[in-house]
Each structure stands twice: as structure tokens, then as C-alpha cells.
Design a protein around this motif. Structure first.
Motif, PDB file in Angstrom:
ATOM      1  N   GLY A   1      28.517  31.558  50.281  1.00 34.82           N
ATOM      2  CA  GLY A   1      28.244  32.395  51.448  1.00 34.82           C
ATOM      3  C   GLY A   1      28.643  31.717  52.739  1.00 34.82           C
ATOM      4  O   GLY A   1      29.203  32.344  53.647  1.00 34.82           O
TER       5      GLY A   1
ATOM      6  N   ARG B   1      32.478  31.814  53.094  1.00 32.85           N
ATOM      7  CA  ARG B   1      33.007  33.140  53.418  1.00 32.85           C
ATOM      8  C   ARG B   1      32.744  33.511  54.872  1.00 32.85           C
ATOM      9  O   ARG B   1      33.622  34.039  55.563  1.00 32.85           O
ATOM     10  CB  ARG B   1      32.402  34.190  52.486  1.00 32.85           C
TER      11      ARG B   1
ATOM     12  N   LEU C   1      21.969  36.516  58.488  1.00 33.70           N
ATOM     13  CA  LEU C   1      23.235  36.722  57.781  1.00 33.70           C
ATOM     14  C   LEU C   1      23.559  38.196  57.658  1.00 33.70           C
ATOM     15  O   LEU C   1      22.710  39.001  57.275  1.00 33.70           O
ATOM     16  CB  LEU C   1      23.158  36.084  56.395  1.00 33.70           C
TER      17      LEU C   1
ATOM     18  N   GLN D   1      25.527  29.924  45.323  1.00 34.49           N
ATOM     19  CA  GLN D   1      25.593  31.193  46.045  1.00 34.49           C
ATOM     20  C   GLN D   1      25.596  30.948  47.554  1.00 34.49           C
ATOM     21  O   GLN D   1      26.334  31.610  48.305  1.00 34.49           O
ATOM     22  CB  GLN D   1      24.399  32.076  45.671  1.00 34.49           C
TER      23      GLN D   1
ATOM     24  N   TRP E   1      33.739  39.117  46.139  1.00 35.78           N
ATOM     25  CA  TRP E   1      32.369  38.586  46.182  1.00 35.78           C
ATOM     26  C   TRP E   1      31.489  39.323  45.187  1.00 35.78           C
ATOM     27  O   TRP E   1      30.685  38.702  44.479  1.00 35.78           O
ATOM     28  CB  TRP E   1      31.774  38.729  47.589  1.00 35.78           C
TER      29      TRP E   1
ATOM     30  N   TYR F   1      29.506  40.429  52.827  1.00 32.12           N
ATOM     31  CA  TYR F   1      29.631  40.097  51.412  1.00 32.12           C
ATOM     32  C   TYR F   1      29.746  41.357  50.570  1.00 32.12           C
ATOM     33  O   TYR F   1      30.588  41.439  49.667  1.00 32.12           O
ATOM     34  CB  TYR F   1      28.429  39.255  50.980  1.00 32.12           C
TER      35      TYR F   1
ATOM     36  N   PHE G   1      22.819  27.921  56.455  1.00 30.52           N
ATOM     37  CA  PHE G   1      22.982  27.942  55.006  1.00 30.52           C
ATOM     38  C   PHE G   1      22.346  26.735  54.342  1.00 30.52           C
ATOM     39  O   PHE G   1      21.872  26.822  53.206  1.00 30.52           O
ATOM     40  CB  PHE G   1      24.466  28.049  54.646  1.00 30.52           C
TER      41      PHE G   1
END
Length: 250
Positions: free
Chosen positions: A235, A238, A190, A231, A201, A195, A114
């Protein structure tokens, strides 16, 4: 028990739909055998990559050539080539006389993925805020409403595809396609269904995109970058939380 490959088929559908082989779309008419095999191998690698990153294939799980080929409806060759690709990425290991096994990974691995995405995306966002035309911003606003409609419908595949289309259009405004290509390759790790299947989300993504479009209209570079980075921060939280709940870490 339902096979984990059934989950793989569902959760990676938007990504494979862009390539077109395993979901029934037509390949280019003059695509040669070698190129067809390469694309099929890429798609199998995509299925397995997402399964690993979402915890569907857990560390220590052996990925059997024949079982994988049968479940995905392909021959052994693209599966073997896909596993070779994943071995090069460090996602699986080859154990002599036993086969390929899913490699362990850590919270730091998720954070690194990320971080890389966020760094690239922030650079693209700064450029987009300055270069996007009014027509391109209008298109982003339209794509945001498409995402909102998909979220309201609860269709996971439609949500993931709408989100992909928004970011594709956003990145194209920069005309920095090499950098966007690096971001796309980082994003392949990912699992989009995680999501897209979360109603919270979806609502937050729509709100983020609306704020992003508004900031672009005002040409507020710093705000566009902040909203873009948020964002990826969200992500990471989560996905890490999901994998925490699965007890996946080694």
C-alpha cells in the motif's frame, strides 16, 4: 471542469456508508442535534482527509467554507468543525484573513503512516493467528470470496467495502478492540478508492487473503504476520508512486 468534490464523494463512499449520514442512511432515531452535528463534521473531515491524501486537494489549495459546504450539501458549521479537526492533525493550516490551506507533506509522512499501521496490524495478526476459531477462519474465507466477486465485477465501491469487511472480521478475532481502534484511526488517512480502482491490486489482495486464511488454518503465526505486513508495504509503494506521478511532493 469537474469539481474535485465530485471525486471526494465517490472515493470515500464505503467509509461514509459505515457512518450513514452523507450517503442517505438513517441516523439513530434519538440522536440529538449536537451528536448529529458531530457525526456530520466527522464525515466532512473524512472527505477532506481522503482528498488531501490522494492529491485531489493539493498542498497550497485553499479549502473555502462556503464552496465546500455547497458542494457537499451541508451547512458551513460542520465544515468549519471539520477544518478545525484537520488543523489539529496538521493537514491544513489557518492563514489569517485568508482561510484554511492544505499543508505540505512528504514521502516520509506516507512512510510514517504505513509504518504505524503495519506495526499495529502485525501485532493484531499474531494474536489472530492464535485466537481465531475455526468458524471465524471460515468466515474470513467467505469474505475473501466476496472480495474476489467484487474484484471480478469491477465495482470500486463494492471492492472497498468487501476489503473493509474482511479486515474488520480479521481484527475482531483478536478481541483486542482498543488496538484495532488505533489501527482504524490510522487507516482513515488512506484513500481506499486508489487501491479498489486498481485491477492488479484487487487480484493481488484476493491472493494475499487466501494465503492468509490458509496460514491461519495451519496456525503459522510468522506467516500470518508476514502476509499482513506485506499488505501495508504494498500500500505504501502504490500510494507513494501515485503521488510521485502527480508531482505532489514539496
Amino acid at each position: 471542469m469537474r469539481s474535485h468534490y465530485a471525486d471526494i464523494r465517490r472515493m470515500d463512499k464505503p467509509a461514509t456508508a459505515r457512518k450513514g449520514l452523507l450517503v442517505g442512511m438513517n441516523a439513530p432515531a434519538k440522536l440529538g442535534p449536537a451528536r448529529r452535528r458531530e457525526q456530520l463534521s466527522d464525515e466532512v473531515a473524512g472527505y477532506l482527509r481522503v482528498a488531501i491524501m490522494s492529491g485531489t486537494l493539493r498542498p497550497g489549495t485553499f479549502v473555502r467554507l462556503d464552496e465546500t459546504a455547497a458542494q457537499l450539501g451541508v451547512s458551513i458549521t460542520p465544515v468549519r468543525e471539520a477544518l478545525r479537526t484537520l488543523r489539529g492533525e496538521g493537514m491544513v493550516q489557518l492563514e489569517p484573513n485568508r482561510g484554511h490551506v492544505v499543508s505540505p507533506f512528504t514521502r516520509d509522512d506516507i512512510a510514517d503512516i504505513f509504518w504505524l499501521q503495519g506495526a499495529i496490524a502485525a501485532e493484531l495478526a499474531a494474536t489472530a493467528a492464535q485466537r481465531a476459531t475455526d468458524a471465524e477462519i471460515d468466515e474470513l474465507a467467505r469474505l475473501t470470496e466476496d472480495l474476489d466477486a467484487a474484484v471480478r465485477s469491477g465495482d470500486v465501491d463494492a471492492i472497498a467495502l468487501a476489503e473493509f469487511r474482511f479486515h474488520r472480521a480479521f481484527n475482531r478475532t483478536t478481541n483486542r478492540m482498543k488496538l484495532a481502534w488505533f489501527l482504524l484511526n490510522a487507516a482513515r488517512y488512506l484513500p481506499p478508492h486508489i487501491y479498489a480502482s486498481d485491477p492488479q491490486w484487487g487480484v493481488e489482495a484476493v491472493a494475499n487473503h487466501r494465503e492468509l486464511v490458509a496460514a491461519m488454518r495451519r496456525r503459522e503465526v510468522t506467516e500470518v504476520v508476514r502476509l499482513t505486513r506485506s499488505q501495508f508495504d504494498d500500500g505504501a509503494r502504490r500510494l507513494t508512486s501515485l503521488l510521485d506521478d502527480l508531482g505532489l511532493w514539496t
